[in-house]
Design an enzyme around this catalytic site. Structure first.
Site, PDB file in Angstrom:
ATOM      1  N   GLU A  85      -0.223  -6.773 -10.774  1.00 13.18           N
ATOM      2  CA  GLU A  85       0.107  -7.239  -9.422  1.00 13.18           C
ATOM      3  C   GLU A  85       0.305  -6.058  -8.477  1.00 13.18           C
ATOM      4  OE1 GLU A  85       3.249 -10.186  -9.294  1.00 13.18           O
ATOM      5  OE2 GLU A  85       3.677  -9.725  -7.199  1.00 13.18           O
ATOM      6  N   LYS A 281      11.813 -13.847 -11.247  1.00 15.40           N
ATOM      7  CA  LYS A 281      10.415 -13.422 -11.459  1.00 15.40           C
ATOM      8  C   LYS A 281      10.242 -11.997 -10.936  1.00 15.40           C
ATOM      9  CE  LYS A 281       5.822 -13.150 -10.440  1.00 15.40           C
ATOM     10  NZ  LYS A 281       5.156 -12.091  -9.699  1.00 15.40           N
ATOM     11  N   ASP A 297       7.568  -6.497 -26.841  1.00  7.96           N
ATOM     12  CA  ASP A 297       7.103  -7.881 -26.779  1.00  7.96           C
ATOM     13  C   ASP A 297       7.651  -8.553 -25.504  1.00  7.96           C
ATOM     14  OD1 ASP A 297       6.787 -10.600 -27.101  1.00  7.96           O
ATOM     15  OD2 ASP A 297       7.300 -10.615 -29.217  1.00  7.96           O
ATOM     16  N   HIS A 394       2.622  -6.824   1.209  1.00  5.63           N
ATOM     17  CA  HIS A 394       1.676  -7.525   0.339  1.00  5.63           C
ATOM     18  C   HIS A 394       0.293  -7.611   0.965  1.00  5.63           C
ATOM     19  CE1 HIS A 394       4.211  -9.937  -2.735  1.00  5.63           C
ATOM     20  NE2 HIS A 394       4.401  -8.650  -2.809  1.00  5.63           N
TER      21      HIS A 394
HETATM   22  C1  MEV Z   1       6.516 -11.414  -6.174  1.00  6.76           C
HETATM   23  O1  MEV Z   1       5.795 -11.086  -7.341  1.00  6.76           O
HETATM   24  C2  MEV Z   1       8.000 -11.334  -6.430  1.00  6.76           C
HETATM   25  C3  MEV Z   1       8.887 -11.796  -5.283  1.00  6.76           C
HETATM   26  O2  MEV Z   1       8.511 -13.102  -4.873  1.00  6.76           O
HETATM   27  C4  MEV Z   1      10.291 -11.757  -5.775  1.00  6.76           C
HETATM   28  C5  MEV Z   1      11.294 -12.357  -4.821  1.00  6.76           C
HETATM   29  O3  MEV Z   1      10.957 -13.246  -4.022  1.00  6.76           O
HETATM   30  O4  MEV Z   1      12.477 -11.971  -4.942  1.00  6.76           O
HETATM   31  C6  MEV Z   1       8.696 -10.908  -4.085  1.00  6.76           C
END
Ligand code: MEV
Length: 451
Positions: A85, A281, A297, A394
Site C-alpha cells: 500500500e 487497520k 506470521d 494518498h
Molecule cells: C489506510 O490504509 C489506513 C487509514 O484508514 C487508517 C485510519 O483511518 O486511521 C488511514
C-alpha cells in the site's frame, strides 16, 4: 469453466506452470514467459523459496521498503517494511522523524507467555480427575521432557498447566490449557509437539489409573494445538511530550487544537466499532509490514490483535491517548508473539537481512520495534485525518500509480504533478490530461515532453 487435474503436485514446477497457463490463460506462451521471468536466477535461492510452500509456479513480489529515524528507547533504527500500500512507509518515516526530536518512542515488554490447549471429551467423574490433577500434571511434564529439554536450556519451557471443565456449555468437553515461555522463537512447533505429548500422556494416565472405572478409561482427544490468542504476551509502545512541543500543523492548526482533536479521534475509536476497525487497520499497516519483513506470521499477529481489541466484549481501539497536566501521551498495548529464531526468520534471505538491519534483535526487542511501528503508523494516520484529511497524501501516490499504469514519461509525470496540485485526481482525469498532452503537437507541453 471447470478444469481439474489429479497428480498436480507431482508435476515439475515447469510442468505445473505449463498446465496452468494452457488451461486458464488465453495467451499461454506469453504468460509462461512472464511468470518464469519472475523466477530467481540463482537456482539455489529459488529452491529455498519454493521449499516454504507447495505447488509454486512463480514468485509474487512485494515492495521491501525502509522507514529510517526510528528512535526507540534511545536507540536509532531503520525499520524494514514489506507492504503493497502506498503512503504507509512514508507515513511511518514521517512519524519517526516527528518523534525523533521530541524524545523518541519508548517501549517495554510487559509479558511473554504463549498459550496452548488440548481439547478433549471424557464421560468420567470430573471430581476424580481433579483430585489427581497434580500427579497428572507432573506426568505430563516428565513425559514431555525430551521435547522441552532444549527449550529449558535456553530459559524457556512449560510454565503451568490448568484443567478446565467446559461441560456446562458442551457435554463431556474439557481442556488442558498450558502456558509456555518460548524465548526468542515464536514457538509454534515446540508448543504443538508438547501438546500432542500431553494428549497421549493424558490418555495413558487415565487408562492405567485404578481410580477410574472401565467406563471412565477412554479419553477422546479432539485436538491439541497452540492458541494464537496470547493476551499475556504484551508489549507497550508510547510517546509523550508537553502539548506546546507538538508545534503547529497544516491548515493553521495549533498544538492545543491538534492535541484535543487527536484525543477525540482516539476516543471515537474506543466508542464506535466502525471507526475502531479502520483505526486498528492503520495500526496493522505498520505492524504487518515489519512482521512480514522479518519472516514472522502476520495472520497469527492479526487474529490475536483483533481478539485482544475485543477483549471486553466490544471491538475497540488498540491505542490510547491522554492529556494530563498539559502533557500529550499516546500509547499502544498489543500482544505480539514473534520470533527472531526458527520459522522463516533465518531461512528467508530478505527476512534474514531485515533482522540484520535491525541489529539482530532478540524477540523482545523485535516486539518493541513492531509495536512502535504500529503506533507511528497510527499517529501518522490520525495526524493527517485531524488536520489536512487523508486524501491529500494518498491522492499524490494514487496519481503516481495511475501515471505508471499509463506508462507516462518522466516529463509527463512532472507536468501531471503540477497540473493535479489543484485538480481532482481520477483515472479518467489523468487519462484526459495525458491525451491532451500527447495530442497537442507543437504546443509548449509537447516541446517540454520532447526534451
Ligand atoms: C489506510 O490504509 C489506513 C487509514 O484508514 C487508517 C485510519 O483511518 O486511521 C488511514
Amino acid at each position: 469453466m471447470s478444469k481439474s487435474i489429479s497428480g498436480f503436485s507431482k508435476l515439475s514446477k515447469r510442468g505445473k506452470l505449463r498446465w496452468i497457463v494452457e488451461n486458464f490463460f488465453k495467451d499461454p506462451e506469453n504468460v509462461m514467459r512472464e511468470l518464469t521471468s519472475y523466477w530467481l536466477l540463482n537456482e539455489e535461492q529459488q529452491k529455498v523459496l519454493d521449499g516454504f510452500s507447495e505447488n509454486t509456479i512463480s514468485n509474487f513480489y512485494l515492495p521491501f521498503g525502509v522507514a529510517p529515524n526510528f528512535v526507540i528507547n534511545d536507540k536509532t533504527y531503520a525499520v524494514p517494511m514489506v507492504i503493497e500500500e502506498s503512503s504507509v512507509v512514508a507515513a511511518a518515516s514521517a512519524a519517526a522523524k516527528f518523534w525523533m526530536t521530541r524524545g523518541g518512542f519508548k517501549a517495554k515488554v510487559i509479558s511473554t507467555k504463549k498459550v496452548g490447549q488440548v481439547h478433549f471429551c471424557w464421560t468420567g467423574d470430573f471430581k476424580k480427575l481433579e483430585s489427581v490433577f497434580e500427579i497428572l500434571k507432573a506426568r505430563l511434564i516428565s513425559d514431555a521432557a525430551e521435547i522441552t529439554k532444549n527449550m529449558e536450556a535456553r530459559g524457556g519451557g512449560i510454565l503451568d498447566i490448568q484443567l478446565i471443565n467446559y461441560t456446562e456449555v458442551e457435554p463431556n468437553y474439557y481442556q488442558l490449557k498450558a502456558n509456555f515461555e518460548t524465548c526468542d522463537s515464536m514457538g509454534a512447533n515446540f508448543i504443538n509437539s508438547v501438546l500432542e505429548s500431553f494428549g497421549k500422556s493424558l490418555q495413558s494416565f487415565v487408562a492405567t489409573n485404578d481410580l477410574f472405572t472401565d467406563e471412565e478409561k477412554d479419553v477422546s482427544i479432539i485436538m491439541a494445538i497452540l492458541s494464537n490468542y496470547t493476551p499475556e504476551c504484551i508489549v507497550r509502545a508510547w510517546v509523550e511530550c508537553p502539548i506546546e512541543d507538538l508545534g503547529n500543523f497544516s491548515n493553521g492548526i495549533d498544538a492545543n487544537t491538534f492535541a484535543k482533536k487527536f484525543y477525540t479521534a482516539v476516543r471515537i475509536a474506543h466508542i464506535d466499532q466502525y471507526r475502531a476497525t479502520t483505526h486498528n487497520k492503520g495500526i496493522f499497516n505498520g505492524i504487518d509490514a515489519v512482521v512480514l519483513a522479518t519472516g514472522n506470521d502476520f495472520r497469527a499477529i492479526e487474529s490475536c490483535g483483533h481478539t485482544y481489541a475485543a477483549r471486553d466484549g466490544n471491538y475497540r481501539s488498540l491505542s490510547h491517548c491522554r492529556i494530563d497536566n498539559g502533557v500529550f501521551k499516546f500509547w499502544l498495548d498489543i500482544p505480539l508473539a514473534v520470533g527472531t529464531v526458527g520459522g522463516l526468520t533465518k531461512l528467508h534471505p530478505i527476512a534474514r537481512r531485515s533482522l540484520e538491519l535491525l541489529g539482530s534483535p532478540n524477540a523482545e526487542e523485535l516486539m518493541m520495534i513492531i509495536a512502535t511501528t504500529g503506533l507511528a503508523q497510527n499517529f501518522a494516520a490520525l495526524r493527517s485525518l485531524v488536520t489536512t484529511g487523508i486524501q491529500k497524501g494518498h491522492m499524490k501516490m494514487h496519481l503516481i500509480n495511475i501515471l505508471n499504469h499509463m506508462e507516462a514519461t518522466t516529463k509527463e509525470k512532472e507536468l501531471a504533478e503540477v497540473h493535479f496540485e489543484k485538480e481532482v485526481i481520477s483515472f479518467n482525469a489523468v487519462r484526459a490530461f495525458l491525451d491532451s498532452l500527447r495530442t497537442k503537437k507543437g504546443s509548449g507541453a509537447t516541446r517540454l515532453l520532447n526534451r
